[in-house]
Design a protein around this motif. Structure first.
Motif, PDB file in Angstrom:
ATOM      1  N   LYS A 135       2.050 -37.900 -43.488  1.00 28.31           N
ATOM      2  CA  LYS A 135       2.236 -38.463 -44.821  1.00 28.31           C
ATOM      3  C   LYS A 135       2.104 -37.367 -45.874  1.00 28.31           C
ATOM      4  O   LYS A 135       1.155 -36.603 -45.877  1.00 28.31           O
ATOM      5  N   SER A 136       3.101 -37.304 -46.767  1.00 34.48           N
ATOM      6  CA  SER A 136       3.061 -36.352 -47.867  1.00 34.48           C
ATOM      7  C   SER A 136       3.628 -37.026 -49.109  1.00 34.48           C
ATOM      8  O   SER A 136       4.112 -38.155 -49.053  1.00 34.48           O
ATOM      9  N   SER A 137       3.597 -36.325 -50.213  1.00 34.47           N
ATOM     10  CA  SER A 137       4.142 -36.884 -51.459  1.00 34.47           C
ATOM     11  C   SER A 137       5.655 -37.073 -51.370  1.00 34.47           C
ATOM     12  O   SER A 137       6.237 -37.832 -52.132  1.00 34.47           O
ATOM     13  N   ASN A 138       6.304 -36.390 -50.438  1.00 34.99           N
ATOM     14  CA  ASN A 138       7.757 -36.516 -50.238  1.00 34.99           C
ATOM     15  C   ASN A 138       8.113 -37.472 -49.112  1.00 34.99           C
ATOM     16  O   ASN A 138       9.211 -37.409 -48.571  1.00 34.99           O
ATOM     17  N   LYS A 171       7.414 -39.010 -45.198  1.00 34.41           N
ATOM     18  CA  LYS A 171       6.903 -38.509 -43.923  1.00 34.41           C
ATOM     19  C   LYS A 171       7.631 -37.234 -43.532  1.00 34.41           C
ATOM     20  O   LYS A 171       8.852 -37.138 -43.613  1.00 34.41           O
ATOM     21  N   ASP A 184      -1.244 -25.772 -41.051  1.00 34.69           N
ATOM     22  CA  ASP A 184      -1.598 -26.451 -42.303  1.00 34.69           C
ATOM     23  C   ASP A 184      -2.209 -27.834 -42.095  1.00 34.69           C
ATOM     24  O   ASP A 184      -2.145 -28.684 -42.985  1.00 34.69           O
ATOM     25  N   PRO A 237       6.290 -28.523 -42.397  1.00 35.00           N
ATOM     26  CA  PRO A 237       4.964 -27.984 -42.682  1.00 35.00           C
ATOM     27  C   PRO A 237       4.608 -26.906 -41.655  1.00 35.00           C
ATOM     28  O   PRO A 237       5.061 -26.965 -40.515  1.00 35.00           O
ATOM     29  N   LYS A 277      -4.490 -29.074 -44.833  1.00 37.41           N
ATOM     30  CA  LYS A 277      -3.765 -29.342 -46.085  1.00 37.41           C
ATOM     31  C   LYS A 277      -3.308 -30.805 -46.131  1.00 37.41           C
ATOM     32  O   LYS A 277      -3.193 -31.398 -47.202  1.00 37.41           O
ATOM     33  N   TYR A 278      -3.066 -31.370 -44.956  1.00 37.79           N
ATOM     34  CA  TYR A 278      -2.619 -32.766 -44.855  1.00 37.79           C
ATOM     35  C   TYR A 278      -3.730 -33.690 -44.347  1.00 37.79           C
ATOM     36  O   TYR A 278      -3.475 -34.763 -43.820  1.00 37.79           O
TER      37      TYR A 278
END
Length: 146
Positions: A75-78, A80, A48, A44, A51-52
Motif C-alpha cells: 500500500k502506498s499513496s499511489n 498498490k 525499502d 519500490p 519505508k512502507y
C-alpha cells in the motif's frame, strides 16, 4: 549473487540469517528488481521495507514484505505497488548487459583454507577490475558529454 567473502548468502549464522531460505528469496528478488529496472518499471527498492511500514519479525523475518512485494500488494499513496505481474516471464539481462559482470568458472565451494584464500584473492582482483572499468567508463562518458 554477492561476490564478497563476508556475505552471509554463502554461510549460515543464527544471529544474522535465521532463515537461510529467506536469503535465497531475497537474492532472487534482487534479480527480479534488476530485470524490472532493465525494462524501466518503477518499483519500490527491495531494501525499502521500513519505508512502507514492514518490520523484520522475529519468527517470520520479512515474509509479509516479500509476499506483498511479489504480489504487487504494497500500500502506498499511489495505490498498490510492487513487482509487475509480467516480471516473472520477462527475459533477464544478458551477461554482457551487466555493469560489473565477470565469468564464473564453476559453482564449487572451497574445500580447504588454501582454496578459500585463493578465492578471496580472485574476488579482490575481480572487484578491483570492475571498479577500475566502471571508473574508466564514467570518465569516458563525462569526456563525451563535455
Amino acid at each position: 549473487m554477492p561476490n564478497s567473502s563476508k556475505s552471509y548468502v554463502y554461510r549460515y549464522d543464527t544471529r544474522v540469517n535465521t532463515f537461510p531460505e529467506e536469503v535465497f528469496l531475497h537474492e532472487f528478488l534482487h534479480s527480479l528488481e534488476r530485470t524490472a529496472g532493465e525494462y524501466e518499471y518503477t518499483i519500490p527498492a527491495l531494501h525499502d521495507n521500513e519505508k512502507y511500514n514492514y518490520k523484520n519479525q522475529k519468527m517470520t523475518g520479512l515474509r509479509e514484505w516479500y509476499k506483498d512485494y511479489m504480489n504487487k500488494d504494497i500500500k502506498s499513496s499511489n495505490g498498490k505497488i510492487g513487482l509487475p505481474e509480467d516480471i516473472y516471464i520477462l527475459k533477464p539481462a544478458k551477461g554482457s548487459n551487466f555493469k560489473y559482470s565477470y565469468k564464473l568458472e564453476e559453482f564449487k565451494e572451497p574445500q580447504n583454507i588454501i582454496q578459500e584464500i585463493k578465492q578471496l584473492f580472485r574476488n579482490v582482483v575481480n572487484n578491483v577490475k570492475n571498479i577500475s572499468q566502471g571508473f574508466k567508463n564514467n570518465t569516458n562518458q563525462n569526456l563525451e558529454v563535455k
